[in-house]
Write a protein that holds these residues in place. Structure first.
Motif, short mmCIF file in Angstrom:
data_model
loop_
_atom_site.label_atom_id
_atom_site.label_comp_id
_atom_site.label_asym_id
_atom_site.label_seq_id
_atom_site.Cartn_x
_atom_site.Cartn_y
_atom_site.Cartn_z
N TRP A 33 27.65 31.25 46.12
CA TRP A 33 28.68 31.82 46.76
C TRP A 33 29.70 31.50 45.63
CZ3 TRP A 33 33.06 34.84 48.68
CH2 TRP A 33 34.41 33.77 48.62
N PHE A 34 30.09 31.03 44.79
CA PHE A 34 31.25 30.59 44.04
C PHE A 34 30.38 31.27 42.58
CE2 PHE A 34 32.00 28.59 39.47
CZ PHE A 34 33.28 28.87 39.77
N THR A 35 29.13 31.52 42.59
CA THR A 35 28.72 32.29 41.53
C THR A 35 29.06 33.67 41.80
OG1 THR A 35 26.79 31.13 40.97
CG2 THR A 35 26.72 33.09 40.64
N LYS A 36 28.38 34.52 43.20
CA LYS A 36 29.02 35.55 43.93
C LYS A 36 30.64 36.09 43.54
CE LYS A 36 29.38 39.22 47.20
NZ LYS A 36 28.15 39.10 48.25
N LEU A 37 31.22 34.93 43.51
CA LEU A 37 32.97 35.14 43.45
C LEU A 37 33.71 35.96 42.16
CD1 LEU A 37 35.61 35.53 44.42
CD2 LEU A 37 36.02 32.99 44.95
N THR A 38 32.91 34.26 40.97
CA THR A 38 33.01 34.59 39.39
C THR A 38 32.47 35.64 38.99
OG1 THR A 38 31.31 33.39 39.49
CG2 THR A 38 33.40 31.88 39.43
N SER A 39 31.72 36.19 39.53
CA SER A 39 31.08 37.21 38.80
C SER A 39 31.47 38.51 39.59
CB SER A 39 29.40 37.54 39.36
OG SER A 39 28.54 36.53 39.56
N TYR A 40 32.39 38.97 40.44
CA TYR A 40 33.10 39.93 41.21
C TYR A 40 34.56 39.71 39.91
CZ TYR A 40 36.55 42.51 43.23
OH TYR A 40 37.29 43.69 43.21
N LEU A 41 34.97 38.58 39.72
CA LEU A 41 36.06 38.38 39.28
C LEU A 41 35.94 38.54 37.52
CD1 LEU A 41 37.78 34.91 41.02
CD2 LEU A 41 38.55 37.47 40.77
N CYS A 47 38.99 35.81 33.12
CA CYS A 47 38.54 34.75 32.07
C CYS A 47 37.76 34.00 32.12
CB CYS A 47 38.62 34.81 30.64
SG CYS A 47 38.89 36.32 29.76
N GLN A 48 37.07 33.53 32.67
CA GLN A 48 36.66 31.86 32.95
C GLN A 48 36.77 30.37 31.95
OE1 GLN A 48 33.08 31.24 34.70
NE2 GLN A 48 33.28 29.63 35.75
N SER A 49 37.38 29.78 32.34
CA SER A 49 37.98 28.36 31.12
C SER A 49 36.84 27.52 31.41
CB SER A 49 39.45 27.94 31.99
OG SER A 49 39.59 26.95 31.48
#
Length: 394
Positions: A33-41, A47-49
């Motif tokens: 879930w985290f991978t899918k959500l961050t990939s979309y954002l 930008c991921q910190s």
């Protein structure tokens, strides 16, 4: 997965289930879930910190948005309400989210807003903790832990059932999210969770009676505040009577707001009080380095050097004097780390009298007057007994 009870397929007796989405309880569900959500954002320009991978930020011209992820809960903030609304709509179309509005209650933390600022409290959680312990009818205490008592692993009788002790200590640790005044007591009691004794349970009940003194107490963040970092670090040499290890304590402020603190037993035995203070200084420097990177993601500029207030003149001398090699070769890594930061102009060590050391409450038990004097500087207040909450409890 096993097939549902009663399911039977005559033509395919060896049927299996095909997962169309992640299910709660699977080890890989949270990661997927985290991978899918961050990939979309990331495709939306976020930008991921590097300092905290659960933080994603969007910056363009004068627009700034930030999203903090905790499993399937999101906190969204920014300076452009229309863009935030658009982001929510896009997330709803992709993931079918539910907008809960302004943050009022999150992960057991209550957010109370007034014209003076925001107060973070865990009153409901604290009352549930007191109810679990069954001490709602007992007399409250003015301090969490008696300064004259040193907890030992050999004093008292073993508890017949240690599950209650472990449950209460675990809940107490979570309460320290908004109660830095409980940090020292929580770390002191948690080290006996494996084999707790009656003396430890008595000390735990005293901490809980202190919570009853003001269950709604929490951290206050005023609307008007400077954005300058400062830190206080301290240690209590050979505090543990069993292992003779020292306790590290530090607290870091952004303006007048307490944003980070720690009370922790050091991993090795320090040969002197200076060495114990120097290890605390190194831990504080490490935390400041991380916070500086995190604030950079929030586009908050950090002044240099960042002052660290320490009440040990010898530790300050070791940090700034490269000649003291013979006295510091056994703590060489910490020594070089702090000195490199000082040479780069990122930190500066400043002497402060012990009577003004704010981090003292994180390293030892204090009597009533010095205890409340220390926590008054943390910006702690109880919004349920102080409606304005602009003041500070003394």
């Amino acid at each position: 997965m096993t097939l549902p009870q009663g399911y039977k397929h005559n033509q395919a007796p060896n049927s299996v289930c095909r997962l169309l989405k992640s299910l709660y309880g699977l080890k890989q569900a949270n990661r997927q879930w985290f991978t899918k959500l961050t990939s979309y954002l990331l495709t939306q320009g976020f930008c991921q910190s590097y300092a905290d991978t659960s933080l994603l930020t969007f910056a363009k011209d004068s627009i700034f948005l930030a999203i903090v992820i905790y499993v399937d809960d999101l906190l969204i903030t920014g300076n452009n309400e229309s863009l935030i609304s658009t982001l929510k709509d896009n997330l709803h179309k992709t993931f079918s989210i539910k907008d809960l509005g302004n943050t009022n209650y999150y992960l057991g933390i209550e957010f109370l807003r007034t014209k003076e600022g925001i107060t973070m409290s865990q009153r409901k959680y604290a009352l549930e903790l007191l109810n679990t312990a069954g001490i709602l009818d007992q007399k409250p205490s003015n301090v969490p832990i008696d300064p004259n008592i040193k907890l030992s692993a050999d004093e008292g009788e073993f508890l017949d059932d240690a599950s209650l002790y472990r449950t209460l200590v675990g809940k107490l640790i979570y309460l320290t999210i908004t109660r830095p005044d409980l940090s020292y007591a929580a770390q002191a009691l948690s080290q006996f969770s494996q084999n707790p004794r009656t003396s430890h349970l008595t000390a735990l009940y005293k901490v809980l009676r202190y919570i009853k003194f003001s269950p709604g107490q929490g951290l206050h963040f005023p609307h008007h505040n400077t954005l300058t970092l400062s830190a206080f670090c301290d240690s209590d040499w050979a505090n543990c009577p069993t292992s003779r290890r020292s306790i590290t304590g530090y607290c870091i402020f952004l303006g007048s707001c307490l944003i980070s603190w720690q009370s922790k037993k050091q991993k090795v035995v320090s040969r002197s009080s200076t060495e114990a203070e120097y290890r605390a200084l190194a831990d504080c420097t490490c935390e400041l380095t991380w916070l500086k990177s995190l604030l950079h993601d929030f586009q908050v500029p950090c002044q240099q050097p960042i002052p660290i207030y320490c009440d040990n003149a010898s530790a300050i001398a070791l940090a700034s004097n490269p000649i003291q090699h013979a006295r510091t070769k056994h703590i060489e890594i910490d020594c070089h780390f702090v000195r490199d930061k000082m040479k780069a102009g990122q930190i500066s060590t400043i002497f402060i009298p012990s009577s003004q050391q704010v981090a003292d409450v994180l390293t030892k038990g204090l009597s009533k007057t010095p205890h409340h004097k220390c926590i008054s500087k943390f910006g702690i207040c109880d919004p349920y007994t102080m409606p304005t909450c602009g003041g500070i409890m003394v």
